[in-house]
Design an enzyme around this catalytic site. Structure first.
Site, PDB file in Angstrom:
ATOM      1  N   GLU A  90     128.265   1.169 119.885  1.00 26.62           N
ATOM      2  CA  GLU A  90     128.182   2.140 118.790  1.00 26.62           C
ATOM      3  C   GLU A  90     128.475   1.454 117.459  1.00 26.62           C
ATOM      4  O   GLU A  90     129.623   1.155 117.148  1.00 26.62           O
ATOM      5  CB  GLU A  90     129.157   3.308 118.996  1.00 26.62           C
ATOM      6  CG  GLU A  90     128.764   4.234 120.123  1.00 26.62           C
ATOM      7  CD  GLU A  90     129.598   5.513 120.163  1.00 26.62           C
ATOM      8  OE1 GLU A  90     130.296   5.792 119.161  1.00 26.62           O
ATOM      9  OE2 GLU A  90     129.550   6.211 121.189  1.00 26.62           O
ATOM     10  N   GLU A 149     135.051   5.648 125.806  1.00 22.57           N
ATOM     11  CA  GLU A 149     136.199   5.331 124.961  1.00 22.57           C
ATOM     12  C   GLU A 149     137.507   5.857 125.556  1.00 22.57           C
ATOM     13  O   GLU A 149     138.373   6.345 124.837  1.00 22.57           O
ATOM     14  CB  GLU A 149     135.984   5.873 123.549  1.00 22.57           C
ATOM     15  CG  GLU A 149     134.826   5.178 122.851  1.00 22.57           C
ATOM     16  CD  GLU A 149     134.430   5.856 121.570  1.00 22.57           C
ATOM     17  OE1 GLU A 149     134.973   6.933 121.256  1.00 22.57           O
ATOM     18  OE2 GLU A 149     133.558   5.319 120.883  1.00 22.57           O
TER      19      GLU A 149
END
Length: 779
Positions: free
Chosen positions: A284, A215
């Site tokens: 995710e 991320e």
């Protein structure tokens, strides 16, 4: 998951990574991809993945967790690789106990499942320091996660001087590292290799670079041009390893062409990879959320989780990973945040203790079965989109073999709808998806839960004295710590130092100690007034002692770490000792330049003295790292005699800085066990030398918004469906059954501020209904 806000990690998909489904075979999988999906041995695959972090459970639980995930319709097990759990100090490697990564991989292999390794090195994951070893921060000239030559050199591993040690029969665990660090000449890169005779080499790389990060897109701009060039370098470096499998970048908004960009969120149906030639992956999907000490308990309804998954596959997705499918436990001091609880339950389909959480687990199992019926059409068919109303639509997939699958969705978050599709009426509840594997009959609707609901009870069991003990009742051995400097001070300095830079996270605790002389002319001795002590701190928590007496405590929280302590001060004539016990509650695990975020007091003042405010901030302070019992490791079964314990059947209550030890039997039955610490204050606990973790039954605010019933309809956020306002954030602390012996178990508690150890109990976790699956192999 990467903490809120998240981070950036490079995913490596190793289809049971060069493991073969049959131990005697030696063939590896061939893994590639196209715009629709991963291609494994020439076949497109629709994959449902479950995150299970190996160090957040114990080896005795791993087979059951993997088995329960597979029974729930999962194809893939996903885990991070936790660098700071494997390289404890430079070139000091550990792959035992909960960190036996090779054993975990083999269990996945034996289940004939695929495996995704997210090898970091940065993982976020609400894990201490984001999974990066704290010692790396103190390698001179190093700045994490940017175009920093020191950092990049440390990250770029070269196989060199392989060191091997036996790993079970006819195998070897090989560790090698070579990454030259200017100035020290030491190597910090880590590679773990599992060699199985007559089969392929399994390479489990822990790159000491940012690999393709986790991320990183959220933070790249904070690093300026160095961030962009670093992301490109990291991707190219990772791909150059020639692993033969795809590399993935989570939440990277400008991904290099060599990697697959993916989505992390509660919903990823509208996500599209930057390149039309890349498949749509969801790395995710958060089926719940994490907890912090002092906050209420978040929950995500199973109907909404199922809705998000169905929408993702409806809109062309082909790989979806639950983060977490089993959250587990942050044993010891592994939680990050700061303030992340020891429980990492995450409201996941398998709970912290290894039990199926129903109806969530069962509802998702039914969902997975229905999606799998659509696999061939989804991955090989032509797509047709039809609008059926303002917030209603259908996506139809038809393949060349005559297969047809349809997903009808109603995104209205209040009203059920009846829609017409192929001359048939379908009732679709609000905020739901109906799955028609044959384009005719509804096999599953995300809002209709048919799985049984389990009822969970924590059944208290009194601590029973060990059968090896001659005593009939529980006897506690007690050791009291001194408030302030014990032994010889570690250093003395004018002014206040940063807590983390001083301890380097070898302990939660750092003592700050100074003194104040008060003469008889002070008005407080004549009129009885009390000056005020004001301490400002960067975090995370603090106990304040004056003349060996606890004056009070203060702390930050999971949202704001800094805090201010204010309390009336009781002073004596003459010399007064002021001792501040500063504490960390897990290190920062996310954010730009997160490794530079400090902790500890920054200002100490006394207001109301005769001559005005006394500023002690620049005074001479004496420092001591850690607690004496911690330093002597009196929680270890072979170090118990390092101090003189005082034995009593009536242990002191509400006394700070006290160690308690008891010898107890294993609780009856085979249910999972929680340690009930509702009557204790704050501290650490161990059983037979194993770290249970931090305990802190800190109450959530009664002013938070909690619900009795959660409406699944509409977009989910972490505070939508909370419970437990005004109640302890965490009352029970998981102790794996495999840690117990039948008798002679040594329970050690370090209590910081005072509690009642006579009220400590074990609790057996019992669940009812047909969904009462368990994932621990009990002895």
């Amino acid at each position: 998951m990467a903490s809120s806000p998240p981070f950036l990690s490079l995913f490596i998909l190793l289809s049971v990574l060069f493991f073969t489904p049959f131990p005697s075979a030696a063939a590896a999988y061939n893994v590639s991809y196209d715009s629709r999906s991963l291609i494994i041995d020439g076949h497109r695959k629709l994959l449902i993945s479950a995150a299970i972090h190996y160090p957040r459970s114990v080896p005795a639980m791993w087979p059951g967790l993997v088995r329960l995930a597979k029974e729930g319709g999962v194809d893939v097990i996903e885990t991070y690789v936790f660098w700071n759990g494997h390289e404890l100090s430079p070139n000091n490697y550990y792959f035992g106990g909960r960190y036996d990564l090779v054993k975990f991989c083999k269990i996945v292999q034996q289940a004939n499942m695929y495996l995704i390794l997210r090898i970091g090195p940065f993982v976020a994951a609400e894990w201490n320091f984001g999974g990066v070893p704290v010692w790396l921060h103190y390698v001179p000239g190093t700045v994490f996660r940017t175009d920093n030559e020191h950092f990049k050199v440390l990250l770029h591993a070269e196989i060199h001087d392989v060191y091997c040690e036996p790993y079970e029969e006819r195998e070897a665990l090989c560790i090698s590292g070579r990454s030259y660090n200017p100035g020290t000449g030491k190597s910090y890169a880590l590679w773990a290799l599992l060699y199985i005779p007559n089969s392929d080499l399994l390479l489990l790389k822990m790159l000491t670079d940012s690999h393709v990060e986790n991320e990183y897109g959220f933070y790249e701009t904070a690093y300026g041009e160095g961030g962009k060039s670093y992301a490109l370098w990291a991707a190219n470096m990772a791909v150059s390893q020639n692993t033969g499998v795809p590399w993935i970048m989570c939440q990277q908004f400008d991904p290099p062409a060599t990697v697959i960009d993916t989505c992390n969120s509660f919903y990823c149906d509208h996500f599209k990879p930057i390149s039309p030639h890349k498949p749509k992956f969801w790395t995710e999907n958060w089926p719940g959320w994490f907890k912090t000490f002092g906050a209420s308990d978040p929950h995500r309804p199973p109907e909404d989780v199922a809705f998000s998954v169905a929408r993702f596959f409806q809109k062309g997705g082909s790989l979806q990973n639950y983060y977490m499918y089993h959250g587990g436990t942050n044993f010891g001091r592994t939680s990050g945040g700061p303030f992340i609880t020891t429980s990492y339950d995450y409201d996941a389909p398998i709970d912290e203790y290894g039990l199926a959480r129903c109806p969530k687990w069962g509802h998702l199992k039914d969902l997975h079965r229905s999606i799998k019926l659509c696999e061939h059409a989804l991955l090989n068919g032509e797509t047709t989109f039809l609008s059926l109303g303002p917030s209603q639509e259908v996506d139809v997939y038809e393949d060349s073999l005559g297969g047809c699958a349809a997903f009808i969705s109603n995104m209205d978050d209040k009203n059920d709808k009846v829609v017409e599709f192929r001359n048939t009426s379908f009732h679709v509840p609000a905020w739901s998806v109906s799955i028609l594997p044959d384009c005719k009959n509804v096999a599953f609707n995300t809002a209709k839960v048919s799985s049984p609901t389990s009822t969970v009870e924590m059944i208290p069991t009194e601590l029973q004295p060990s059968t090896t003990s001659p005593n009939k009742g529980i006897k506690w051995d007690v050791f009291e710590e001194k408030a302030g400097i014990w032994g010889t001070a570690d250093f003395t300095k004018n002014g206040l130092v940063d807590h983390i830079n001083s301890t380097k996270d070898t302990t939660d605790y750092l003592w700050y100690m100074t003194s104040l002389h008060v003469d008889e002319t002070e008005e407080l001795f004549r009129n009885g007034s009390s000056p005020m002590l004001i301490v400002e701190s960067k975090g995370h928590a603090m106990h304040v002692f004056v003349n060996q007496k606890l004056q009070g405590s203060a702390s930050g929280n999971g949202t704001v770490s800094p805090f201010k302590f204010t309390s009336p001060l009781s002073l004596n004539l003459g010399k007064n000792e002021i001792a501040l016990l500063s504490m960390t509650v897990g290190l920062q695990n996310a954010g730009a330049f997160y490794e530079w975020i400090g902790a500890g007091p920054t200002s100490v003042r006394i207001v109301g003295m005769k001559n005005g405010t006394v500023d002690l901030s620049t005074s001479t302070w004496t420092y001591k790292i850690g607690m004496q019992g911690e330093h002597l490791r009196i929680y270890d079964t072979d170090k118990l005699t390092a101090v003189k314990w005082v034995s009593t059947s009536e242990p002191p209550k509400h006394q700070p800085l006290t160690w308690y030890k008891a010898v107890v039997d294993s609780p009856p039955g085979n249910e999972p066990i929680g340690l009930d610490m509702i009557h204790m204050g704050k501290g650490l606990a161990w059983l037979n030398g194993q770290e249970i973790g931090r305990y802190w039954p800190r109450n959530a605010s009664k002013y938070e918004i909690c619900v009795q019933h959660c409406d699944y309809r509409g977009k989910f956020s972490p505070n939508k469906c909370n419970t437990g306002c005004g109640e302890p954030t965490q009352r029970w602390y998981h102790i794996p059954r495999s840690w117990f012996k039948p008798s002679g178990n040594i329970l050690v508690i370090f209590e910081e501020k005072g509690g009642d150890p006579s009220q400590i109990t074990f609790s057996r976790r019992k669940t009812s209904s047909a969904c009462a699956h368990t994932a621990e192999d009990h002895p």
